[in-house]
Design an enzyme around this catalytic site. Structure first.
Site, PDB file in Angstrom:
ATOM      1  N   ARG A 137     -37.934 -87.915   0.607  1.00  0.00           N
ATOM      2  CA  ARG A 137     -37.368 -89.085  -0.078  1.00  0.00           C
ATOM      3  C   ARG A 137     -38.395 -89.999  -0.755  1.00  0.00           C
ATOM      4  NH1 ARG A 137     -33.230 -92.614   2.730  1.00  0.00           N
ATOM      5  NH2 ARG A 137     -34.949 -93.012   4.174  1.00  0.00           N
ATOM      6  N   ASP A 156     -47.252 -88.956   3.828  1.00  0.00           N
ATOM      7  CA  ASP A 156     -46.382 -90.135   3.877  1.00  0.00           C
ATOM      8  C   ASP A 156     -44.916 -89.753   4.052  1.00  0.00           C
ATOM      9  OD1 ASP A 156     -45.473 -92.674   3.923  1.00  0.00           O
ATOM     10  OD2 ASP A 156     -46.262 -93.273   1.987  1.00  0.00           O
TER      11      ASP A 156
END
Length: 553
Positions: A137, A156
């Site tokens: 995402r 991340d």
């Protein structure tokens, strides 16, 4: 815009602090040296003042997700997750020293070969995450690092979610608007695997364009402008002369407004990029996918030359072009993306091997009279071999005569010289001198009209004094953004006029995004020390440096 200074690095057993690598909304990343085994590592530390339990849960979830996926060669490896003595959770990760693509894509011209290679390798990482039930995402250039071996690595996973919770997008913190798909801004927002496909394609687009896909030079590019264009504006094809139409088509499919028009999986996008590599005669990049879900899929007659470039561990090697070929029956499958992006030549009509431009042999179906055969071979349609020719009598010797070829050759040479002389004379006497056509630079960069304004109210103040020679002090450099500052602009800060022997440690330029301050180590034993700051816009143009001095004893 956050103006917080970085947190102090925690004291961690077995590690020695070296420097700050970057800061985010809820955590700082520091470079440490690990004692045993000896290596440099990046350690992400949650801020001590973050009391929100949901943020702490996201931080723990990121550690668990990265641990689950970090064996993949294109995902940043995680070594440890613990809590420091001052009660701050931290994650010890692989250190990737090279500049990430978030810094490179605006300042370098990245080649088509490199962008395709990165896209294929990260597609394997994203597919692996999806098969493990995880949506990333937040795929963007800044989250693709480069390790010591120049291999891209995805990092991340801080806002990743389980695929079963893809509709839980509302209230997410940290999504990056320029690379987000339209469904992130729907009412209600939602996400699935095709959302990551969109973001990965937008990242490849950015590497090649030197800007984000819906950024417009000379126009406003605020968050609301970008969201509106992502939802409504068609994707503009990349206009670099070295980018083939096949690549524009792959990106157009992957970034379709309606998710149903996109590739269903990151694996399918990776195969599309592999096909472009093959069409450009580039080495085909291997794509690694980890999958424990199913038994191997047997190979069929339609497997082609690209099948060995997709490695699915514990399953089998699969065909990167399955979506473009047919089964053993040999019929051509209808292009499922024809309504999204028009088919291009051989991509619209793949041959029986699924490759680009396969054609049948020119002798297929040819008649017997056109086929080459050994001397003396009998034609299939002949009744019997022809009888040998009757014996010929040797002709009577003739009187030797002078050969004619020297005269023919001399006449030919004279005709050629006469023709060349006539042409040159007519060109110089009858035709006017041609005017030189003006030339233009191919793919000349569009320069913005204005250089960004300088930052204001620049100041430097001591945060911590230096120790007894073993520790350096730290100073905080602050400034105010110029009038008309936009979210696409950033700042650069550095110490001014650092001596040569201090250059490697204290002379670096520090990039600052989303805030108006930075903490720098103070070079020891210098008087009248000054720092300086400048503004940098989205096109890489910078304002003049603005200095501010710090009195040191």
């Amino acid at each position: 815009m956050s103006s917080r200074p970085p947190s102090s690095p925690p004291r961690l057993p077995g590690y020695e602090y070296e420097q700050l690598l970057g800061s985010g909304g809820f955590a700082d990343v520091f470079l440490y040296r690990q004692f045993r085994p000896q290596r440099r590592v990046a350690i992400k530390v949650l801020l001590s003042n973050v009391l929100d339990e949901s943020v702490r849960q996201l931080f723990d979830a990121e550690a668990n997700v990265m641990a689950q996926l970090s064996t993949h060669p294109s995902i940043v490896a995680i070594h440890q997750a613990e809590v420091s003595d001052d009660h701050r959770p931290y994650i010890v990760m692989e250190y990737c020293p090279r500049p990430n693509y978030g810094l490179r894509f605006r300042t370098e011209r990245i080649t088509v070969a490199e962008a395709l290679r990165v896209g294929v390798q990260i597609a394997g990482a994203v597919e692996t995450a999806h098969r493990a039930g995880i949506l990333h995402r937040d795929i963007k250039p800044a989250n693709i690092l480069l390790n010591d071996y120049n291999r891209p690595a995805l990092t991340d996973f801080g806002i990743s979610v389980a695929t079963a919770k893809g509709n839980d997008v509302e209230g997410s913190q940290g999504m990056s608007i320029p690379w987000s798909p339209p469904e992130f801004f729907a009412d209600p927002p939602w996400a699935d695997a095709r959302s990551d496909v969109f973001s990965l394609a937008a990242t490849v687009y950015s590497l090649l364009a030197g800007r984000t896909p819906f950024e417009r030079a000379g126009q406003r590019n605020t968050a609301s402008d970008l969201i509106h264009r992502i939802a409504t504006d068609p994707l503009r094809p990349l206009d670099r002369p070295d980018i083939p139409a096949e690549l524009n088509r792959v990106l157009a499919i992957a970034m379709a407004k309606d998710p149903s028009g996109r590739y269903d999986t990151a694996l399918a996008l990776g195969r599309g990029l592999q096909q472009v590599e093959q069409a450009l005669a580039l080495p085909v990049t291997p794509m690694d996918v980890l999958d424990d879900r199913a038994d191997p899929t047997p190979h069929g007659a339609a497997d082609d030359d690209l099948d060995n470039h997709t490695r699915i561990r514990r399953v089998s090697t699969v065909d990167p072009e399955t979506g473009a070929t047919t089964g053993p029956g040999g019929g051509t499958r209808i292009d499922p993306f024809a309504g999204v992006a028009p088919a291009l030549g051989s991509l619209a009509a793949p041959g029986p091997r699924g490759g680009v431009g396969h054609r049948s042999s020119p002798v297929d179906g040819a008649t017997d009279s056109t086929m080459l055969r050994p001397a003396g071979a009998v034609s299939a349609g002949s009744a019997a071999p022809a009888p040998p020719p009757p014996h010929r009598q040797e002709p009577a010797p003739r009187t030797r005569s002078t050969p004619a070829w020297p005269f023919v050759t001399l006449a030919g040479v004279l005709i050629v010289l006469l023709g060349v002389g006539t042409t040159l004379g007519a060109r110089h006497l009858l035709l006017p001198e041609p005017t030189e056509n003006p030339t233009t630079l191919v793919n000349a960069p569009e320069l913005p009209q204005d250089v960004p304004d300088i930052p204001t109210a620049v100041g430097v103040e001591v945060v911590t004094e230096g120790g007894d020679g073993t520790e350096t002090g730290r100073a905080k450099v602050v400034w105010e953004p110029p009038a008309g500052y936009s979210e696409e602009e950033s700042f650069q800060a550095r110490w001014k006029d650092v001596p040569g022997n201090y250059e490697s440690r204290y002379g670096a330029i520090h990039e600052v995004h989303g805030r108006n301050s930075i903490v720098l180590e103070i070079p020891p034993q210098l008087e009248d020390l000054c720092a300086e700051v400048r503004t940098v816009n989205a096109n890489g143009q910078a304002s003049d440096w603005v200095p501010a001095c710090l009195e040191t004893g």
